[in-house]
Structure formats: C-alpha cells, structure tokens
Design a protein around this motif. Structure first.
Motif, short mmCIF file in Angstrom:
data_model
loop_
_atom_site.label_atom_id
_atom_site.label_comp_id
_atom_site.label_asym_id
_atom_site.label_seq_id
_atom_site.Cartn_x
_atom_site.Cartn_y
_atom_site.Cartn_z
N GLY A 170 51.90 41.31 50.03
CA GLY A 170 51.37 40.64 48.85
C GLY A 170 51.28 41.61 47.68
O GLY A 170 51.04 42.80 47.88
N VAL A 171 51.49 41.10 46.47
CA VAL A 171 51.42 41.91 45.25
C VAL A 171 50.73 41.09 44.17
O VAL A 171 50.95 39.88 44.06
CB VAL A 171 52.82 42.32 44.75
CG1 VAL A 171 52.70 43.18 43.49
CG2 VAL A 171 53.59 43.06 45.83
N ALA A 172 49.89 41.74 43.38
CA ALA A 172 49.26 41.08 42.22
C ALA A 172 49.33 41.99 41.01
O ALA A 172 49.16 43.21 41.13
CB ALA A 172 47.80 40.74 42.54
N LEU A 173 49.58 41.39 39.86
CA LEU A 173 49.64 42.11 38.58
C LEU A 173 48.71 41.42 37.60
O LEU A 173 48.84 40.21 37.38
CB LEU A 173 51.06 42.11 38.02
CG LEU A 173 52.19 42.61 38.94
CD1 LEU A 173 53.54 42.38 38.28
CD2 LEU A 173 52.00 44.08 39.28
N GLN B 119 46.79 38.41 52.63
CA GLN B 119 47.44 39.59 52.06
C GLN B 119 47.51 39.48 50.54
O GLN B 119 47.38 40.46 49.81
CB GLN B 119 48.82 39.78 52.68
CG GLN B 119 48.75 40.10 54.18
CD GLN B 119 50.11 40.24 54.85
OE1 GLN B 119 50.98 40.94 54.34
NE2 GLN B 119 50.28 39.59 55.99
N GLY B 120 47.72 38.25 50.05
CA GLY B 120 47.70 38.03 48.60
C GLY B 120 46.32 38.27 48.01
O GLY B 120 46.19 38.88 46.94
N VAL B 121 45.28 37.79 48.71
CA VAL B 121 43.91 38.00 48.23
C VAL B 121 43.59 39.49 48.19
O VAL B 121 42.96 39.98 47.23
CB VAL B 121 42.91 37.25 49.14
CG1 VAL B 121 41.48 37.66 48.83
CG2 VAL B 121 43.07 35.74 48.97
N PHE B 122 44.03 40.22 49.20
CA PHE B 122 43.84 41.69 49.23
C PHE B 122 44.44 42.30 47.97
O PHE B 122 43.82 43.15 47.31
CB PHE B 122 44.52 42.26 50.48
CG PHE B 122 44.45 43.75 50.60
CD1 PHE B 122 43.45 44.36 51.35
CD2 PHE B 122 45.40 44.56 49.97
CE1 PHE B 122 43.39 45.75 51.44
CE2 PHE B 122 45.34 45.94 50.08
CZ PHE B 122 44.34 46.53 50.82
N ALA B 123 45.66 41.89 47.64
CA ALA B 123 46.34 42.45 46.47
C ALA B 123 45.61 42.10 45.18
O ALA B 123 45.48 42.94 44.27
CB ALA B 123 47.79 41.95 46.42
#
Length: 381
Positions: A206-209, A25-29
C-alpha cells in the motif's frame, strides 16, 4: 490555478504479508503519510483510492474516522495509482480543496493475474484460447521489438540485474538480494525470451501520498515538492497494447506516447531535463520499450544505453532506483503510487544507498495498464 505539492508519503512494504488485508496495508500507508505531513486525519478534505482486488478503498474510513470526506474509488488497471493521483491533483488545481490524498493498495494471490475477457470488452473465446495470459503477450511483443530494433536478450538481463541490485537498498522492496547477470540469463524460460527473473510477480502493498495546495504546503512548513504534471491517457488507433485482439497493419502510437508528450508540455520541460525516472517494468522488456515511448531515447538506442550503464543510479538517467516492479512486485492499486513515493524520496535526498547523486531536482514516473492506459507524473523540487 494552484500549484499542487506532495507534503506527506507513506508506504506499507511490498511482497507477502500473511494475515494483513490489502485494505489494512493501505490504512498503514495513510497513517504513515499523515505522520510524515504532520497533520491529523480530520484535516483531510478528500481522497482518491485505487484497488483492483482488495476491496473498495473508501471503506478505509471505518478505520481512519467517519469524517464525511469525499472519497472516490478508482479502478483503471495497472494505471490505477497514476489515475488516482491525476484526479487528486485536479481536485486541488480546481480550487475545490486544499488538502487530500491519493492511496492505492492490493493483495493478489500467488500465480498469474486472472483477468476476465468480459472486463475488457472481449469475447469469451479470447480467454479460452489463452490470450489473457499476459506473460505470453509480453513475450511476443518484446520478441517483435527486439527483431525490429536490434535488442539482445543480454539487455533484458541487464535490466533485471539492475533492478535487484537497486532493491538491496530499498526497505519497501520485496526481493532485496542481488542476482548475477549469468544467473538471470540461464534461468528457466517462462515465455521466450523472458526467464523467470525477467517478470515481476503479483504482490501486496500500500502507498499513500498527501497532496496540498502551495498555500497549505507553506502553512505546514513542508519542503515544496511540486507536482508539475499528472497526465493520464488512453490508446490511439494502431497501438499495440496488452489484450489487443489484433494488430493493425499500419502501426500508430501508444497511450504512453500521448501521456508522456502531454506531461512534458504541461510541465514545460523536455526529457533531457529529467534527472531520475521510474518506468513501468512489469517485465524487463517493458522498461526498454518505455525508455523510447517516453521520449528518453530512440528505438534501438537502449542496447548501448544499458551496456554503458546510463540507467544505473550513477548514470545519466537513473531508472527504477528502488528496483521497480521486477524487485517490488506489483500490487496493482499501489504500484503507480510507489513510483511517485520513490521519486519524492529521491528529491528529498533520503534514498540512502540508492540515492541518486547530485541532488536531483526533477523526477519522472510512468505507469502502464491494460487495455492501453498510461499515466505520467513529473515532480520538481
């Protein structure tokens, strides 16, 4: 010292996603954030990643590409996301890097968090006596606050009602059905005075900035969403924090008091300048107490604020516009970054049915974690 801008955002929907690991889920983000920024993975120079229960974030390079980047894992309770972002911000401000990201993800099983006393420097008896069960702690804390400052259970219900109403318009939220105030108040108690709708649930997501120096952001041609402040602080003497083994006779401040004051000082603005805010609301009373701890009102004023709708999307200070933790759930590593994701959406004007009117220019986020850590960020368009 370079200004820091957020040039890309990505999110994996929160809730339950059977068959998909937290790391996936992190990789998706991350991939979504790279696409949003219009860059490729090999351009990324560094990363900070937070996860409490879903593995070491740096291992996601196996999926994204073995480029040899600096990737530092962060574990800081429920403030892991805010801590990752603060660290990533400093990496650019120092001049060491121009382009990197902060990521957070988690995947918790159903049921309450299962924190261990030893992880918080507490004796085993503390857990054996049941004090590691946070619903009981938060119930006792808000009961005292309500007594001291004249807050009613109806106000707790209004916070939850607003959360579910806002989440209807947030595609990444877990619980997207409105719940009537009467239903919330009459639901079974979990820990008095909280009913089952007034607590968030451990969740997945998951979230990424993507962060860039201002020079790099201009090269990418992205709208300049500036990270004006990112402060992470710990508790002072006399604070009353989750997993505290005792309460001081003389009360002090809190980690949130310190982080908030420092963030406003760094950004050079005051609470009156904030136009949209995301505040930690793992339980309904947390949002109420954090309104005061972050300087937006005085203790006790929340009763009138909520009755008058001041924290609604069309109110004077919209709070938790995507439903917050109450509607999204709490994957620990991702939760603080979800708040900042939502603020970027709001500053871009992309909130759709949950968009704050009037084209807000300043957004605030606050995340709080055990055993007394807080992180605050202030964004400016």
């Amino acid at each position: 010292m370079s200004d820091v801008c957020i040039v890309g955002i990505g999110i994996h929907p929160f809730g339950r996603t059977d068959g998909v690991s937290g790391l996936e889920q992190g990789v998706f983000a991350v991939r979504q954030a790279l696409g949003d920024a219009g860059i490729e993975w090999p351009q990324i120079q560094f990363a900070y990643g937070g996860s409490d229960a879903a593995g070491n974030p740096d291992t996601m390079v196996e999926r994204l590409g073995l480029t040899g980047i600096q990737f530092i894992n962060v574990k800081n309770g429920c403030a892991a996301g805010g801590s990752s972002l603060a660290s990533a911000s400093m990496a650019i401000q120092s001049g060491a890097f121009d382009l990197g990201f902060a990521v957070g993800f988690d995947k918790h099983p159903r049921g309450a968090f299962n924190a261990l006393p030893a992880e918080y420097n507490l004796p085993d008896w503390y857990g054996e006596a049941g004090y590691m069960i946070t619903t009981q702690f938060f119930g006792a804390k808000i009961m005292r606050y309500m007594h001291e400052h004249g807050i009613s259970q109806t106000s707790l219900g209004r916070v939850a009602e607003k959360a579910f109403r806002n989440a209807v318009h947030a595609p990444h939220a877990w619980r997207r059905e409105p719940v009537a105030l009467e239903t919330i108040l009459e639901a079974p108690l979990v820990s008095d005075p909280y009913t089952k709708f007034m607590f968030c649930s451990p969740a997945e997501g998951g979230v990424a900035l993507i962060l860039a120096s201002e020079k790099k952001a201009r090269e990418l041609g992205k709208p300049l969403i500036r990270l004006k402040a990112a402060a992470m602080r710990t508790r002072p003497p006399g604070s009353f924090e989750v997993f505290a083994p005792s309460i001081d006779v003389v009360r002090g401040g809190s980690a949130t008091n310190i982080a908030s004051a420092d963030a406003f000082r760094i950004a050079g603005i005051g609470p009156e300048d904030v136009q949209v805010a995301q505040l930690q609301d793992t339980e309904a009373g947390a949002e109420i107490m954090h309104l005061a701890e972050n300087g937006f009102c005085r203790d006790g004023e929340q009763e009138a604020w909520l009755a008058e709708g001041r924290t609604e999307i069309g109110g004077a200070l919209p709070v938790n516009t995507d439903g917050g933790c109450l509607a999204c759930g709490e994957p620990i590593g991702a939760s603080g970054l979800r708040q900042v994701y939502e603020n970027v959406v709001q500053l871009r004007g992309d909130g759709g049915g949950r968009q704050v009117p009037g084209a807000p220019k300043t957004a605030y986020s606050h995340v709080y974690g055990a055993p007394g850590v807080s992180a605050v960020t202030i964004l400016e368009r």
